[in-house]
Design a protein around this motif. Structure first.
Motif: not given
Length: 249
Positions: A109, A111, A141-142, A144-146, A148-149
């Motif tokens: 959750t 960064v 989705p999670p 991808q978020r990780f 990208a971060a």
């Protein structure tokens, strides 16, 4: 192309590995089958292997195999904090002379935690790969978020793309490949078929041609791991069959 093929010890089944005397006993089979590496699973350790990782690491080297170390741990705990066991797991991976440590994502959750992760990785000198598992945290989705971060933070963490696990979380493997392919450094190869209210892993060539199309949408030069059941009276022969298939396909 001399593509690297790894064999996941769990592919032989927990009972088979235990009866053989542990994961070390599977190394001659994997080496004789022409594989390049072995994925050691922490959950399959017997007491002796757990107590003397260095000896297992030496045995892997003696069989001229590369190593991946997989731990059944999330990178992030349910409260969003980094798993405090990660430094210990990284040390274990290094003791095994593993190329990388593989874990699942967990509840990413914040960064801001990535700086601590960067410090841990720099201290360990071991690469980290994060796998899409069979939980909600392993959905697209999670992941991808990780990814990208990590890219924004220039953090050297890549992904293990498990071809079958997407089905367990009701995601499209093809869609996941379109979004995540640039971040993939290792592929777990398996197909899956419906079983009761879920799925069970099967060999890729038992599930039609979908696996071939999916592999073509992923990086062609990253290692591939056999993570589907390897069963039969001649484990070396059945392992060699799939090592050759995945190296050529």
């Amino acid at each position: 192309m001399n593509r690297k093929i790894f064999v996941v010890t769990a592919a032989y089944g927990h009972d088979q590995v235990r009866q053989a005397g542990g994961q070390r006993a599977m190394l001659p089979v994997i080496a004789a089958a022409g594989a390049d590496g072995v994925e050691i699973r922490r959950e399959l350790f017997n007491e002796q292997e757990q107590a003397d990782l260095a000896a297992l690491g030496v045995a892997i080297t003696e069989h001229q195999l590369l190593a991946c170390y997989s731990a059944p741990e999330p990178l992030y705990l349910a409260d969003g904090t980094l798993n405090p066991r990660l430094p210990e797991l990284l040390r274990e991976a290094r003791t095994l002379n593993a190329l990388w440590l593989k874990v699942s994502l967990g509840h990413f959750t914040d960064v801001q935690t990535l700086q601590t992760l960067r410090d841990w990785l720099a201290t360990s000198g071991t690469r980290l790969l994060v796998e899409n598992d069979q939980t909600a945290c392993g959905q697209l989705p999670p992941m991808q978020r990780f990814s990208a971060a990590c890219q924004v933070q220039d953090l050297p963490v890549m992904l293990t793309f498990d071809m079958g696990n997407w089905l367990w979380v009701e995601n499209s493997p093809e869609q996941a490949a379109r979004h995540l392919a640039p971040f993939v450094s290792y592929i777990h190869v398996k197909a899956a078929t419906p079983h009761q209210d879920s799925y069970r892993a099967i060999a890729p060539d038992e599930g039609g041609s979908r696996w071939q199309d999916l592999l073509r949408s992923l990086p062609v030069d990253v290692p591939r791991g056999i993570e589907f059941p390897l069963e039969g009276s001649n484990l070396t022969a059945i392992t060699r069959r799939y090592v050759d298939l995945l190296r050529e396909e």
